[in-house]
Design an enzyme around this catalytic site. Structure first.
Site, short mmCIF file in Angstrom:
data_model
loop_
_atom_site.label_atom_id
_atom_site.label_comp_id
_atom_site.label_asym_id
_atom_site.label_seq_id
_atom_site.Cartn_x
_atom_site.Cartn_y
_atom_site.Cartn_z
N GLU A 51 0.82 -1.22 0.00
CA GLU A 51 0.00 0.00 0.00
C GLU A 51 0.86 1.27 0.00
O GLU A 51 0.58 2.22 -0.72
CB GLU A 51 -0.95 0.02 1.20
CG GLU A 51 -2.19 -0.86 1.04
CD GLU A 51 -1.92 -2.33 1.28
OE1 GLU A 51 -0.79 -2.68 1.69
OE2 GLU A 51 -2.84 -3.15 1.06
N HIS A 74 -12.19 -5.55 8.37
CA HIS A 74 -12.82 -5.42 7.05
C HIS A 74 -14.11 -4.62 7.16
O HIS A 74 -14.99 -4.75 6.32
CB HIS A 74 -13.14 -6.80 6.45
CG HIS A 74 -11.93 -7.55 6.00
ND1 HIS A 74 -11.10 -8.21 6.86
CD2 HIS A 74 -11.40 -7.75 4.76
CE1 HIS A 74 -10.13 -8.80 6.18
NE2 HIS A 74 -10.28 -8.52 4.91
#
Ligand SMILES: Cc1ncc(C[n+]2csc(CCOP(=O)(O)OP(=O)(O)O)c2C)c(N)n1
Length: 658
Positions: free
Chosen positions: A397, A464
């Site tokens: 990322e 999540h």
């Protein structure tokens, strides 16, 4: 020290000499000024000049270099007028950051130098992005990026080398191994023989170069740069050198054994080269004296200019105006053909139409190419736009967000898809420190959209399900968009992509397949900073965004007696305070519903704003409703308890009864 000067004519040798001498003489002057208290901090590159100068002279002037705090020789070899450097260090207007950042923390497109941020590692990934732009445009250019051996311990180093290798990017990763990172010796920094040895693990060619020998640096880097221009690929270069002074002047070098200092002093890159040029008759005493005098005169003249320049007079408007790049929003309406689509289709259509609209727009993310992304939003994109523009990324990322920054520096827009918004924490540093601050610091836009599939209600547990907009609304320089409806999602995403500023675009996963709406089939845009009033009433103002807007609407459907304005904020930064104040002044009561847990969320700021601006119109204290102060749990009954759906209904009724 041996100098192999075959094939180098006198002109090149003299240019190398003048260029290596200049940073040395500037530094000697700076050390005097430091002792006189005329300048603050100083990071010395004495003893390491051959690397900065040799690398810079080996590159073409249209090729980017990303230097560090000890690389004065990069700046001087690119012939930046010295007064501008001095003004930069003094925080004056003729510098490169309007007094907003210090030392070498600036970039300049004019000289193709992109300076570091303090965090050391992020620029390695930025170099990937600049190199990717060169490769996509089929320009035969190389990008050189510097780091110290200390910086190689950061994750950014690993990620940047990995991405550069997987994508075969034309980057020279230049590691200056100077023995110490602040006080930490190499044996406490890494546990391999040479940093260059790591190249093997990344599938990258690597070389060890004597960093104190300007001829070796120049010749080797010239040869490799030429090879990379023809055959794009990353190369890892380890320059062996030594830091001859403290980390910065105040910190000293007591911890360095004297034998080491002596051994490296004998390898001084300037004095040895000078002696060689004299011994071989290339430089005579008169020329030597004349060159020294000319450089010293230039330094003094430019220092006078910088010292004489007035100090910057603070002006709040100037400061605020430079946080964001100006954006001339173009409204595009295309309302004639409508189709009922899901939230997820709106995002996908918007992306696809923007890819058509901006012909070099690049999308990057994990599994987004042939696989179509975790949510299938980019399904079919590879077939239409090709793999160069729809790029699968390694799980990096940080490096990918840095790559996006590099693309922006090179003039290419990009979108980065977080597989889940939760994972943005692995790319947090470049977002809040690099992308957010570049325009304010030195006028460089970060033309990047980061897509954030977020939110709870999907029984996906603490990693999540988060809605982490508050991590970003707090940081000046970022824009934060959070639509609740397909129509808004499509138009606002198009605007996010057009906007040259960094935009965090939140997409609530719970809305992806549950919310449908009539949406224009063709490309259109919607403005930032305009909330929508989706229900009108007189008794209370409900302010919300994202999935929570739908919870508020459900509550009103269940109780048609309640007469409420419902404001869907749509964008959190910029925030449409006018619409909020207007409504609260009408209703006299305000309740803010946010999906995130309460403390430090945007609901708190909106509440404070209402208190400050609408106090006289209020008939009750402003109410904030949010999730429980815990991480978001997995089991559905725990998650239902965590989310503020039910508490909202109760709080709304209590407020109405106040
Ligand atoms: C992320 C981060 N951690 C810590 C620091 C503090 N710091 C600044 S420079 C430095 C040492 C860097 O060593 P190295 O990369 O070898 O470069 P050198 O200073 O030796 O040239 C440290 C620890 C920082 N700037 N950024």
């Amino acid at each position: 020290m041996e100098y192999h000067i075959e094939n180098l004519d006198k002109e090149v040798l003299m240019a190398l000499y003048k260029n290596i001498l200049k940073p040395r003489l500037i530094e000697e002057k700076m050390l005097i000024l430091l002792r006189q208290g005329k300048i603050g901090k100083w990071f010395s590159g004495i003893g390491q000049e051959a690397i900065a100068v040799g690398v810079t002279m080996a590159l073409n002037t249209n090729e980017y270099i990303l230097p560090m705090h000890r690389n004065l020789g990069v700046f001087t070899s690119r012939e930046i007028p010295l007064y501008r450097l001095f003004a930069q260090w003094q925080g004056k207007a003729s510098g490169f950051t309007k007094g907003r950042d210090r030392s070498f923390h600036f970039g300049t497109q004019k000289y193709k130098i992109i300076g570091m941020i303090s965090h050391l590692g992020p620029q390695l990934g930025v170099a990937d992005g600049i190199a990717l732009a060169s490769k996509l445009r089929k320009r035969h250019e190389v990008t050189a990026v510097f780091t110290g051996e200390g910086g190689t311990s950061e994750g950014d180093f690993h990620e940047a080398l990995n991405v550069a290798s997987v994508w075969q990017l034309p980057v020279l990763f230049c590691v200056e191994n100077n023995g110490y990172g602040l006080s930490t010796p190499t044996k406490e920094q890494y546990n391999c023989v040479n940093i260059a040895d790591r190249g093997l693990g990344y599938g990258i060619e690597s070389h060890i170069i004597d960093g104190n020998n300007i001829i070796e640096v120049y010749k080797k880097v010239s040869e490799l740069a030429e090879s990379v221009r023809g055959n794009p690929r990353p190369i890892l270069l380890e320059f062996k050198t030594f830091r001859m002074r403290g980390h910065e002047e105040a910190s000293g070098i007591k911890y360095v054994p004297q034998e080491l200092m002596d051994a490296w002093a004998a390898k001084d890159p300037v004095l040895n080269f000078e002696a060689f040029l004299k011994d071989t008759g290339i430089l005579n005493d008169d020329e030597h004296a004349a060159i020294q005098e000319a450089i010293k005169a230039e330094i003094n003249e430019h220092l006078d200019m910088a010292f004489m320049e007035e100090a910057i007079i603070p002006d709040k408007t100037n400061e605020l105006n430079d946080v964001y790049q100006d954006f001339d929003y173009q409204e595009i309406k295309n309302e004639n053909k409508l189709k009922k689509i899901r939230f997820i289709d709106a995002i996908s259509e918007s992306l696809k139409q923007s890819m058509e609209h901006h012909e070099d727009l690049v999308i990057m993310g994990q599994d987004i190419a042939e696989y179509g992304g975790a949510f299938k939003i980019t399904d079919g994109f590879v077939a239409q736009f090709g793999k160069e523009r729809v790029r699968n990324t390694p799980i990096c990322e940080s490096a990918i967000i840095e790559t996006a920054m590099g693309l922006s520096i090179a003039g290419i827009k990009s979108i980065v898809e977080m597989q889940f918004a939760d994972f943005v924490s692995s790319g947090f540093n470049p977002i809040v420190n690099y992308l957010a601050k570049s325009h304010y610091r030195w006028g460089q836009q970060a033309d990047v959209v980061i897509r954030m599939p977020c939110g709870g209600g999907v029984a996906a547990g603490p990693f999540h399900s988060q809605t982490n907009e508050a991590w970003f609304t707090k940081t000046p320089g970022l824009k934060v968009v959070y639509p609740a409806f397909p129509y808004d999602a499509k138009g606002l995403l198009a605007t996010a992509i057009n906007d040259p500023n960094p935009v965090l675009f939140f997409e609530h996963k719970g809305l992806y397949r549950s919310i449908r709406q009539e949406v224009p089939v063709d490309y259109y845009t919607l403005p930032f900073g305009k909330a929508s009033v989706i229900n009108e009433g007189n008794d209370v103002t409900i302010i919300s965004f994202g999935a929570a807007v739908h919870w508020a609407l459900e509550t009103l459907e269940n109780d048609p007696e309640i007469s409420a304005d419902v404001i869907d904020l749509r964008t959190l930064q910029p925030l449409d305070t006018d619409t909020i104040y207007q409504s609260v002044r009408k209703t006299g009561k305000a309740i803010i519903l946010q999906e995130d847990s309460l403390f430090g969320g945007i609901a708190s700021d909106i509440s404070a704003l209402i208190m400050e601006h609408c106090f006289q119109s209020l008939d009750a204290p402003v109410k904030r409703v949010a999730s429980l102060e815990t991480p978001i749990p997995f089991a559905s009954q725990l998650e239902a308890q965590y989310l503020p759906k039910k508490t909202f209904e109760e709080a709304l009724k209590t407020l109405l009864a106040y």
